[in-house]
Every structure is written in structure tokens, then in C-alpha cells.
Design a protein around this motif. Sequence first.
Motif, PDB file in Angstrom:
ATOM      1  N   VAL A 152     -39.560 -92.305  30.895  1.00 29.12           N
ATOM      2  CA  VAL A 152     -38.877 -91.032  31.175  1.00 29.12           C
ATOM      3  C   VAL A 152     -39.095 -90.220  32.349  1.00 29.12           C
ATOM      4  CG1 VAL A 152     -38.402 -88.542  30.117  1.00 29.12           C
ATOM      5  CG2 VAL A 152     -38.878 -90.706  29.011  1.00 29.12           C
ATOM      6  N   LEU A 153     -40.220 -89.843  33.098  1.00 30.06           N
ATOM      7  CA  LEU A 153     -40.380 -89.395  34.278  1.00 30.06           C
ATOM      8  C   LEU A 153     -39.860 -90.698  35.719  1.00 30.06           C
ATOM      9  CD1 LEU A 153     -44.340 -88.784  33.243  1.00 30.06           C
ATOM     10  CD2 LEU A 153     -42.425 -87.455  34.140  1.00 30.06           C
ATOM     11  N   ILE A 154     -39.767 -91.477  35.685  1.00 27.59           N
ATOM     12  CA  ILE A 154     -39.381 -92.286  36.348  1.00 27.59           C
ATOM     13  C   ILE A 154     -37.636 -91.609  36.951  1.00 27.59           C
ATOM     14  CG2 ILE A 154     -38.229 -94.254  37.777  1.00 27.59           C
ATOM     15  CD1 ILE A 154     -41.292 -95.628  37.175  1.00 27.59           C
ATOM     16  N   ALA A 155     -37.433 -91.946  35.103  1.00 27.80           N
ATOM     17  CA  ALA A 155     -35.590 -91.428  35.571  1.00 27.80           C
ATOM     18  C   ALA A 155     -35.172 -89.808  35.923  1.00 27.80           C
ATOM     19  CB  ALA A 155     -35.200 -91.701  33.884  1.00 27.80           C
ATOM     20  N   ALA A 156     -36.139 -89.424  35.238  1.00 26.22           N
ATOM     21  CA  ALA A 156     -35.989 -88.102  35.835  1.00 26.22           C
ATOM     22  C   ALA A 156     -35.682 -87.641  36.958  1.00 26.22           C
ATOM     23  CB  ALA A 156     -37.206 -86.648  34.645  1.00 26.22           C
ATOM     24  N   VAL A 157     -37.022 -88.201  37.719  1.00 25.94           N
ATOM     25  CA  VAL A 157     -36.945 -88.128  39.573  1.00 25.94           C
ATOM     26  C   VAL A 157     -36.428 -88.649  40.004  1.00 25.94           C
ATOM     27  CG1 VAL A 157     -38.884 -89.125  40.983  1.00 25.94           C
ATOM     28  CG2 VAL A 157     -39.590 -87.864  39.324  1.00 25.94           C
ATOM     29  N   ALA A 158     -35.951 -89.988  39.426  1.00 28.59           N
ATOM     30  CA  ALA A 158     -34.496 -90.391  40.330  1.00 28.59           C
ATOM     31  C   ALA A 158     -33.153 -89.571  39.478  1.00 28.59           C
ATOM     32  CB  ALA A 158     -33.694 -92.166  39.799  1.00 28.59           C
ATOM     33  N   LEU A 159     -32.744 -88.982  38.739  1.00 20.81           N
ATOM     34  CA  LEU A 159     -31.853 -88.038  38.592  1.00 20.81           C
ATOM     35  C   LEU A 159     -31.821 -86.904  39.411  1.00 20.81           C
ATOM     36  CD1 LEU A 159     -31.424 -88.802  34.958  1.00 20.81           C
ATOM     37  CD2 LEU A 159     -29.965 -89.355  36.862  1.00 20.81           C
ATOM     38  N   GLY A 160     -33.186 -86.409  39.586  1.00 21.51           N
ATOM     39  CA  GLY A 160     -33.591 -85.102  40.647  1.00 21.51           C
ATOM     40  C   GLY A 160     -33.255 -85.575  41.560  1.00 21.51           C
ATOM     41  N   LEU A 161     -33.317 -86.472  42.585  1.00 22.54           N
ATOM     42  CA  LEU A 161     -32.891 -86.844  43.851  1.00 22.54           C
ATOM     43  C   LEU A 161     -31.366 -86.150  43.632  1.00 22.54           C
ATOM     44  CD1 LEU A 161     -35.974 -89.538  44.328  1.00 22.54           C
ATOM     45  CD2 LEU A 161     -35.454 -86.720  45.541  1.00 22.54           C
ATOM     46  N   ALA A 162     -31.323 -87.162  43.343  1.00 21.18           N
ATOM     47  CA  ALA A 162     -29.242 -86.686  43.383  1.00 21.18           C
ATOM     48  C   ALA A 162     -28.705 -85.846  42.930  1.00 21.18           C
ATOM     49  CB  ALA A 162     -28.802 -88.012  42.065  1.00 21.18           C
ATOM     50  N   ASP A 163     -29.493 -85.266  41.717  1.00 22.23           N
ATOM     51  CA  ASP A 163     -28.969 -83.117  41.693  1.00 22.23           C
ATOM     52  C   ASP A 163     -30.460 -83.135  40.685  1.00 22.23           C
ATOM     53  OD1 ASP A 163     -28.051 -81.299  40.231  1.00 22.23           O
ATOM     54  OD2 ASP A 163     -26.734 -81.331  41.741  1.00 22.23           O
ATOM     55  N   LEU A 164     -31.110 -81.859  41.149  1.00 19.59           N
ATOM     56  CA  LEU A 164     -32.162 -81.209  40.476  1.00 19.59           C
ATOM     57  C   LEU A 164     -31.752 -80.758  39.094  1.00 19.59           C
ATOM     58  CD1 LEU A 164     -35.103 -80.176  40.577  1.00 19.59           C
ATOM     59  CD2 LEU A 164     -34.191 -77.745  41.499  1.00 19.59           C
ATOM     60  N   ARG A 165     -30.605 -80.277  38.744  1.00 20.74           N
ATOM     61  CA  ARG A 165     -29.699 -79.943  37.519  1.00 20.74           C
ATOM     62  C   ARG A 165     -29.580 -81.557  36.927  1.00 20.74           C
ATOM     63  NH1 ARG A 165     -24.487 -76.648  39.370  1.00 20.74           N
ATOM     64  NH2 ARG A 165     -25.206 -78.775  40.868  1.00 20.74           N
ATOM     65  N   LEU A 166     -29.319 -82.929  37.368  1.00 16.96           N
ATOM     66  CA  LEU A 166     -29.913 -83.605  35.861  1.00 16.96           C
ATOM     67  C   LEU A 166     -31.853 -83.955  35.875  1.00 16.96           C
ATOM     68  CD1 LEU A 166     -27.206 -85.911  37.941  1.00 16.96           C
ATOM     69  CD2 LEU A 166     -27.355 -84.558  35.335  1.00 16.96           C
ATOM     70  N   GLY A 167     -32.242 -83.783  36.641  1.00 17.59           N
ATOM     71  CA  GLY A 167     -33.981 -84.280  36.696  1.00 17.59           C
ATOM     72  C   GLY A 167     -34.241 -82.599  35.314  1.00 17.59           C
ATOM     73  N   LEU A 168     -33.833 -81.842  35.885  1.00 16.74           N
ATOM     74  CA  LEU A 168     -34.669 -80.460  34.912  1.00 16.74           C
ATOM     75  C   LEU A 168     -33.825 -80.851  33.653  1.00 16.74           C
ATOM     76  CD1 LEU A 168     -34.095 -77.878  37.502  1.00 16.74           C
ATOM     77  CD2 LEU A 168     -36.187 -79.269  36.312  1.00 16.74           C
ATOM     78  N   LEU A 169     -32.913 -80.878  33.614  1.00 20.11           N
ATOM     79  CA  LEU A 169     -32.281 -81.663  32.231  1.00 20.11           C
ATOM     80  C   LEU A 169     -32.665 -82.589  31.052  1.00 20.11           C
ATOM     81  CD1 LEU A 169     -29.513 -81.416  29.958  1.00 20.11           C
ATOM     82  CD2 LEU A 169     -28.328 -82.968  31.671  1.00 20.11           C
ATOM     83  N   VAL A 170     -33.016 -83.431  31.840  1.00 19.63           N
ATOM     84  CA  VAL A 170     -33.817 -84.714  31.088  1.00 19.63           C
ATOM     85  C   VAL A 170     -35.107 -84.394  30.867  1.00 19.63           C
ATOM     86  CG1 VAL A 170     -35.052 -86.718  31.426  1.00 19.63           C
ATOM     87  CG2 VAL A 170     -33.095 -86.654  32.383  1.00 19.63           C
ATOM     88  N   ILE A 171     -36.075 -83.381  32.196  1.00 14.49           N
ATOM     89  CA  ILE A 171     -37.457 -83.240  31.167  1.00 14.49           C
ATOM     90  C   ILE A 171     -37.188 -81.889  30.221  1.00 14.49           C
ATOM     91  CG2 ILE A 171     -39.168 -81.694  31.615  1.00 14.49           C
ATOM     92  CD1 ILE A 171     -39.221 -83.244  34.434  1.00 14.49           C
TER      93      ILE A 171
END
Length: 567
Positions: A152-171
Motif C-alpha cells: 500500500v505504501l509503495i502504491a501510495a508513493v508511486a501515485l504521489g509521484l505522479a500526482d500528490l492528490r492520488l497518493g494522499l487519496l490512497v493513504i
Amino acid sequence: MTTPDAQGSRRPGSDILRTAIRRNRGAMAWGTVLMGLYQAGETAFPIALGLIVEHTLRERSAGSLALAIGSLAVIITTVSLSWRFGMRILQKANTTEAHRWRVKVAACGLQPVARDVDLKSGEVLTIATEDADSTADIVEVVPMLISSMVAVLIAAVALGLADLRLGLLVIAGTVAILSVLSVLSKKIGSSTKEQQARVARAGAKVADLITGLRPLHGFGGNHAAFLSYRKVSTEARQQAVTVAKVNGAYAGTALALNAVLAASVTLTAGWLAFDGQIGIGELVMAVGLAQFIMEPLRLFSDMPKYVMMARASAERMALVLSAPPVAAPGTARPEPGTDLEVDCVRYGSLQGVKFQVPAGEFTAIAAYQPRSAADLASILAVNVPSDGYEGAVRLGGQELAELSVEAVREHVLVNPYDGEIFAGTLRSNIDPSGSSRMVPEAVEASMLTDVVALHREGLDYEVRDRGANLSGGQRQRLSLARALAADTEVLVLHDPTTAVDAVTEQLVARNIAELRRGRTTVVITSSPALLDAADRVLVLDEGVVAAEGTHRELLATDEAYCLAVTR
């Protein structure tokens, strides 16, 4: 259930779980690394696909495509091998730990020192099997929980690098999901604990009914026994349905919340791509991760449930493992060839029993009241703690309280009138440890030779559970053979011939006297044959020794004795 004092000293189930984790920290560490690598590889797959799409759209070369295919092959191989070896390590540790707890619970169940725990044998059996397995699951649950969190953390970081809002949404979505499910997991833990208790009670009831099946047939109590079992079984079924409903609600809620989060990530990524804020490769990565993340999220959200179930089982194991002994045994050991002394013992129906059996003597005790015979046998078998009765029992001048229970068991064997018969062979019932040198002599002395000769397998004849394929007399003689084969310093037999015919009883009495010559033997009986074979007879009446002498002397001088033992 335990008394308040026992509860105060009993360690909680969390200590048992910590012990399991501490014992398997090496396997759990390697399992966590490998399962984390597996989850990282799973997460890397959609990330790699996104990068490949992005890179291919820019360069459009065969070399780049070959490199991308090679990268995917490495990821797939890593995922496959890490899962294979990670699960192998964790499941081996899980099954090994379950075995340890099963053995430990079984050892406590067989502990000769009385324990202040109101659990029947059927309940202890359930704890030693189902609860031990469930408790050991913590060894596998914790690494799976950590590895799912890594994904979950890796997915959140990867999505956050694409767009911070995506990473925050996962977390934020993960935190919300776990918060909702933690409430349901507590309900599962309490419901499961109650279900396990009711299933254990049903198992104990079955064990009791099987033990008393013949008496139930005798007085027509079958229907009442069936209704009694049906009641406890229905309670267990109703609780199982309750647990299933809670589990279903938990699984449905987890699946729905995970799907909502995945859909939210997908829709948000699509909107960002449509708005030009992320590229096509990042959109592919986001959609792939949104689909992939449902699996680690499912594992991650399921883990609290399994933790609560393991804790509930550990709490039940603590009832057996941590209940303090009623009395702490001593550490001394008796000298070989010692005498047995009962000094003014008051317990139950015993009202100050006092007698001494010199080393090597064959003494018979004629108890006029069956309750007195049972109470005396319990005292000698160390089934009653030393502070549970007045007076003292001494072995070679040393009180039993000063001796270790193991030492007492080595020197004194009390064979009950209802000795248990186990599934196995005649030989394994007579010599469970396989170390006795007295098996042939014991078989002959107990007159079990006809049973052995009746079957071509001889001593290897298969005996069913509780001796179901043997008659009452055969079971009693088999139990007697086991006691004689042990060849202990002091042997106490409680009504060893009540189920055999008079002729066989005469032969058994003579054989016991001959085989045990020079060894201390006490027989609690009303059998004229055994009383006559003894060197001395003690009359136990109204809880005291009322008379003593040889069988024939008492017949000639004691009218009450004549009426009590003459058949």
C-alpha cells in the motif's frame, strides 16, 4: 473458569502471542522480507507497465521494447520465487508453533498436580487442537500484515509521484477503511471466543456421553442424554451462525470499501489525465495500481480479524497453561524399598484413617463403604493436594507433599477400578512406553492369556477406542496387566476383579500374590479371593480402620466382616 486467585495470577492471551512471535522472530523476519518483496514486485508490475507505455510512446524502438519485456520477466520471476519461499518459511513456522502449543496444552492436561480450572477433557481437547492452531496463525498473520502495508505504501508513493492528490487519496482511504473495520474486528474476536467455548462444551458433552454410554443404555437414559447434547450443540450452532454473520458483514464491508477506494483512484486519475495534469503512462500506472491495490488492501484489512481470532484462542489457552497449581509439589525423592504409611487422614468420608504397610507386604483393605474406598484411592494417587486433607501420607517416612510428583509416580502406582483403555493394540495398552520387561508375566498373572490366544495377532490385536471390542472382564484384566507390567515399588489396586468370574478371580488373586512377592502391594477390595491371598487385611468401616488380621482370622472372629465379604 478460574477462581479469583487464579485469575489474578493468570497471564493474558497477549503474553502467549508475544511468546509465539518471539520464538519465531527469525522465520517471521525472513518471511516478512520475502513477502514484502513479493508485494513490492506485484506493485512494481503496473508501475513498470506505465513507464513502458510512456517510454515506448516517446522512443518507439525495438530495443526499448525488449528491455521492457526483460524487466517484466524479472519482476514476474521475483514475485513467483519470493511468494514460494516466503510462504514455505511462514507455513513451516506456523505448523511448528501450533505443534508446540498442542504439546504444551496436552502436557498441562496430563499434569498430575491438580489445577484450579473448570475445564472438561473435551474442552481441553478443543483448546489443544483448534485454539492452538488459531493462536499459531499469528506467526503468519504479522508478516502478511507488514507486507500488505508495504504494498500500500509503495502504491501510495508511486501515485504521489505522479500526482500528490492520488497518493494522499490512497493513504486517507486506507486509514478510513482500517478505522471502520477495527470496530467489526473486535466484535469478531468476542463472538469467536464465545463460539469456541460453546463448541468445546459440546465436545466435552460428547466425551461424557461416550464414556457413560453403557450405563445410559442400562437405565434407559439415552433420550435424556440426546436432548442434553442437542441443547449444547444448538447453542454452539447458533453462536456459529452469529460469527458467520459478523464475518460476512466484515468481508462485505471490506470488499465494498476497497472497491470504493479503487474506483476513486481510477476516476481521479482519469480526470487528471483528461485535464492534462498526468500523462498516458501515468494514467495506465494509476489504473493498474487501482486494480492491484485491492488485493493487498483486502489482506491488510483482513489481518485485524485474524489477530482478534488468534487473541481469543490464546486467551482460552491461557486458562490451561497459566492456571496455578492448587499445591506446589516438593523436590525430594523416596528411597527404594520403603514402606507406605497413612497417618490420621481425614478427607471426605475418611475420619482419621491410620495404618502402615511395611515394605514387601501384600495388604488388602476391605472397605465397607464404596465412598471410603474411592476417597482413599484418590489420596494415594495424589489426586488430592496435601493441603486438601488432614493428616499425612508418608512414603519411607517422607510425606508425599515433600516429594516431587514424578518421584511419587515412579514409586507408587494406583490403578483405578475403571482404568481407561486406549485405541491401539493389546501390547501398547499393557506397555505404553514400550520399556517394560514384565509383559509376559503381567499377561499371565492377569489371566489375559485367553484374550491373547483368541486372536492370531496375539498381543498385536487391535483394540478399539475405550476397548469397545472387548468385554467388561477383558477390559478390567487388560487394565490390571498394565498395572502389573509397570512393576512399581508400591502398587495400589482398587477393585481389580469386579468384572471377572469367581474361578478367574481365584487364579488372578493367587497370581498377583506370587508376582508381587517382595514388593509392596495394597488391594482395596471386597473379593474373598484377594482378601485370602493377602498377608494382612485391614477393615475400613465408617472412615476408620475398625479391625485387622488375616482373612481367615477375621472370618472366624468378626461377624460383620463375614456378612460383608462372604459371597
